[in-house]
Design a protein around this motif. Structure first.
Motif, PDB file in Angstrom:
ATOM      1  N   CYS A 162     -11.069  39.551  41.850  1.00 42.38           N
ATOM      2  CA  CYS A 162     -10.278  39.184  40.683  1.00 42.38           C
ATOM      3  C   CYS A 162     -11.230  38.572  39.661  1.00 42.38           C
ATOM      4  CB  CYS A 162      -9.209  38.186  41.112  1.00 42.38           C
ATOM      5  SG  CYS A 162      -8.037  37.747  39.848  1.00 42.38           S
ATOM      6  N   LYS A 163     -11.563  39.326  38.616  1.00 39.83           N
ATOM      7  CA  LYS A 163     -12.536  38.871  37.622  1.00 39.83           C
ATOM      8  C   LYS A 163     -11.818  38.341  36.384  1.00 39.83           C
ATOM      9  CE  LYS A 163     -14.468  42.892  37.727  1.00 39.83           C
ATOM     10  NZ  LYS A 163     -15.252  44.050  37.412  1.00 39.83           N
ATOM     11  N   LEU A 164     -12.046  37.088  36.105  1.00 42.12           N
ATOM     12  CA  LEU A 164     -11.432  36.467  34.937  1.00 42.12           C
ATOM     13  C   LEU A 164     -12.444  35.556  34.264  1.00 42.12           C
ATOM     14  CD1 LEU A 164      -8.051  35.488  36.578  1.00 42.12           C
ATOM     15  CD2 LEU A 164      -8.373  37.296  34.910  1.00 42.12           C
ATOM     16  N   ALA A 221      -2.731  32.823  34.596  1.00 41.89           N
ATOM     17  CA  ALA A 221      -3.313  34.165  34.475  1.00 41.89           C
ATOM     18  C   ALA A 221      -4.092  34.521  35.732  1.00 41.89           C
ATOM     19  CB  ALA A 221      -4.210  34.248  33.243  1.00 41.89           C
ATOM     20  N   LYS A 222      -4.769  33.534  36.311  1.00 40.50           N
ATOM     21  CA  LYS A 222      -5.514  33.775  37.548  1.00 40.50           C
ATOM     22  C   LYS A 222      -4.561  34.109  38.695  1.00 40.50           C
ATOM     23  CE  LYS A 222      -9.033  31.889  40.582  1.00 40.50           C
ATOM     24  NZ  LYS A 222      -9.984  30.825  40.844  1.00 40.50           N
ATOM     25  N   ARG A 232      -1.527  35.378  38.448  1.00 37.79           N
ATOM     26  CA  ARG A 232      -0.931  36.697  38.191  1.00 37.79           C
ATOM     27  C   ARG A 232      -1.903  37.813  38.551  1.00 37.79           C
ATOM     28  NH1 ARG A 232       1.605  40.515  35.848  1.00 37.79           N
ATOM     29  NH2 ARG A 232       2.295  41.031  33.840  1.00 37.79           N
ATOM     30  N   SER A 233      -3.161  37.677  38.175  1.00 40.91           N
ATOM     31  CA  SER A 233      -4.175  38.690  38.492  1.00 40.91           C
ATOM     32  C   SER A 233      -4.408  38.796  39.994  1.00 40.91           C
ATOM     33  CB  SER A 233      -5.484  38.376  37.784  1.00 40.91           C
ATOM     34  OG  SER A 233      -5.320  38.505  36.395  1.00 40.91           O
ATOM     35  N   ALA A 234      -4.402  37.657  40.670  1.00 39.07           N
ATOM     36  CA  ALA A 234      -4.568  37.663  42.127  1.00 39.07           C
ATOM     37  C   ALA A 234      -3.378  38.342  42.798  1.00 39.07           C
ATOM     38  CB  ALA A 234      -4.739  36.243  42.649  1.00 39.07           C
ATOM     39  N   ILE A 273      -1.615  40.733  41.524  1.00 36.34           N
ATOM     40  CA  ILE A 273      -1.770  42.175  41.296  1.00 36.34           C
ATOM     41  C   ILE A 273      -2.694  42.771  42.348  1.00 36.34           C
ATOM     42  CG2 ILE A 273      -2.731  43.894  39.706  1.00 36.34           C
ATOM     43  CD1 ILE A 273      -1.563  42.086  37.415  1.00 36.34           C
ATOM     44  N   LEU A 274      -3.802  42.090  42.660  1.00 34.82           N
ATOM     45  CA  LEU A 274      -4.689  42.553  43.739  1.00 34.82           C
ATOM     46  C   LEU A 274      -3.945  42.558  45.079  1.00 34.82           C
ATOM     47  CD1 LEU A 274      -8.209  40.892  43.358  1.00 34.82           C
ATOM     48  CD2 LEU A 274      -7.620  43.292  43.134  1.00 34.82           C
ATOM     49  N   THR A 282      -6.313  37.364  49.093  1.00 33.10           N
ATOM     50  CA  THR A 282      -5.818  36.841  47.818  1.00 33.10           C
ATOM     51  C   THR A 282      -4.985  35.583  47.982  1.00 33.10           C
ATOM     52  OG1 THR A 282      -3.864  38.265  47.928  1.00 33.10           O
ATOM     53  CG2 THR A 282      -5.793  39.127  46.752  1.00 33.10           C
ATOM     54  N   TRP A 284       5.420  32.216  36.062  1.00 27.48           N
ATOM     55  CA  TRP A 284       4.143  31.887  36.688  1.00 27.48           C
ATOM     56  C   TRP A 284       3.756  30.435  36.434  1.00 27.48           C
ATOM     57  CZ3 TRP A 284       1.990  34.557  40.398  1.00 27.48           C
ATOM     58  CH2 TRP A 284       2.302  35.913  40.519  1.00 27.48           C
TER      59      TRP A 284
END
Length: 109
Positions: free
Chosen positions: A5-7, A15-16, A18-20, A22-23, A58, A81
């Motif tokens: 997860c690249k942020l 946002a972190k 949410r991205s995690a 998704i992974l 994750t 979130w």
């Protein structure tokens, strides 16, 4: 292969998360449905069209929910979130392990 997860460093915690998620969702689709030979809808021929995820690092997203219940919760338009409090500390660098697929990424092609 490892997918991280690249942020940006200054990204909001929401946002972190949410991205995690998704992974996590990508990995669980593979682990529980697409590449799970025990699943009632499993098709070896169809599974071959997708990269196989091997591990999900994750974090823990729910205590007693299965994958479908998690998706209903976290994909709901009403889900906030900014109000979500993970039950455990989430990994600093969430990642998934997947089979290596040779080739070039779409954005470099």
């Amino acid at each position: 292969a490892i997918k991280v997860c690249k942020l940006a460093k200054d990204v909001k915690a929401t946002a972190k998360l949410r991205s995690a998620f998704i992974l996590h969702r990508e990995a669980q689709w593979s682990l529980q449905w697409i590449h799970n030979s025990e699943h009632k809808s499993y098709s070896k021929q169809k599974a071959a069209l997708f990269a196989k995820y091997l591990e999900d690092h994750t974090g823990r997203w729910s205590r007693d929910c299965d994958f479908d219940e998690e998706r209903v919760t976290f994909e709901s338009a009403e889900f906030r979130w900014d109000k979500f409090k993970p039950m455990e500390t989430m990994p600093e660098f969430p990642y998934v392990a997947m089979e290596y697929v040779p080739g070039r990424t779409l954005h470099s092609a």
